[in-house]
Design a protein around this motif. Structure first.
Motif: not given
Length: 315
Positions: A35-53
């Motif tokens: 995107r910073t180089k002027g191209l359209e780009a896409f990545v589908p995202i989601t939430y990952a849940y982790k239990t740390v201590r």
């Protein structure tokens, strides 16, 4: 949805190329670099849940590993591959000749992006073999949040409500739960709502149970928000979710100090970057960082990095 494969000889037409990467879990950074180089780009995202201590934490991650969608001509794509800081490559089609690369039509990709971006967190991703779809069921939505978008209305096993399903054939399926409460807000109201949301969440954060991990996370978030996301992408829901995560992480670290000059500088640096991004107690955060930096040796690489950030952000 039809996925097509085009030969690289079609040099003047833009396609959504399906890209792969040899850099594990760097899909979002690659997208931002495109995107910073002027191209359209896409990545589908989601939430990952982790239990740390014993402390439950969530983090935005790619919905599928190793996939980045980039819209470009073949020449633009070749330049991006050559200059990218990561090792990337166009994925080959599994059902055409070896010289062809996997692409998605503009219409199908734009429909997929529009539907899942409006869904926010109300979305579930499936692999193509995890859900059965009948091509004849394809419909166009009229009215409401998804007005004008194409998809399939179906019930999914284990889910109570009906879902609007969109897919990138052979790669990814997204299912959005259809409920009366899903009302689209104007962009300005959505911004205010998102900011209030992360303020409210942030105030409930407990002190970190893994300081080193949260410190690294805060640095990564601050760097992305300050330097990697172009201005024209700063109205997306993801941008406000990252702001929320930034503030939550900073809240978890705010009571901690380093025991040595180096550990204090390592902690003070991301806290300073976060303060600049949130425009909150910037002077206090800068003074803390400078105080830690003064105790480091002149030959210290950490000292040089900290001073470089301060000079860059102060203009």
């Amino acid at each position: 949805m039809e996925t097509l494969a085009y030969n690289l000889r079609d040099e003047n037409e833009q396609f959504w190329f399906v890209m792969g990467s040899k850099n594990h879990m760097k899909e979002l950074q690659i997208r931002d670099e495109a995107r910073t180089k002027g191209l359209e780009a896409f990545v589908p995202i989601t939430y990952a849940y982790k239990t740390v201590r014993g402390q439950k934490q969530r983090k935005l991650v790619p919905a599928i590993n190793g996939y980045i969608f980039v819209k470009a001509t073949t020449k633009e794509l070749e330049q991006f591959i050559a200059n990218c800081h990561y090792t990337i490559f166009p994925k080959k089609s599994t059902f055409t000749g070896r010289e062809n690369f996997l692409t998605v039509s503009n219409h199908d990709m734009e429909n997929f992006i529009a539907v899942i971006e409006k869904a926010g967190e109300h979305i579930t991703y499936f692999k193509p073999d995890e859900i059965s779809l009948n091509p004849g069921d394809k419909i166009r939505i009229q009215g409401g949040l998804y007005d004008g978008h194409e998809g399939i209305i179906t019930r999914i096993k284990g889910k109570r409500n009906k879902h609007l399903v969109v897919q990138i054939q052979g790669i990814l399926i997204a299912a959005v739960e259809l409920t009366p409460e899903m009302i689209e807000l104007p962009s300005e109201k959505r911004k205010v709502k998102s900011e209030k949301c992360f303020d409210r969440i942030g105030n409930r954060e407990r002190p970190s149970k893994d300081i080193d991990k949260d410190r690294k996370l805060l640095l990564e978030l601050a760097q992305r928000l300050l330097f990697e996301i172009p201005v024209n992408y700063q109205q997306e829901n993801e941008y406000y979710l990252l702001l929320s995560e930034l503030k939550r992480t900073r809240e978890r670290l705010k009571t901690f100090k380093g025991y040595t000059p180096a550990s204090e500088a390592e902690l003070a640096l991301p806290m300073y970057l976060a303060a600049v991004k949130l425009d909150d107690n910037v002077q206090q955060a800068e003074e803390r960082l400078l105080k830690a930096v003064e105790k480091l040796k002149d030959t210290s690489k950490l000292k040089a990095v900290c001073l470089d950030y301060i000079n860059k952000l102060k203009g």
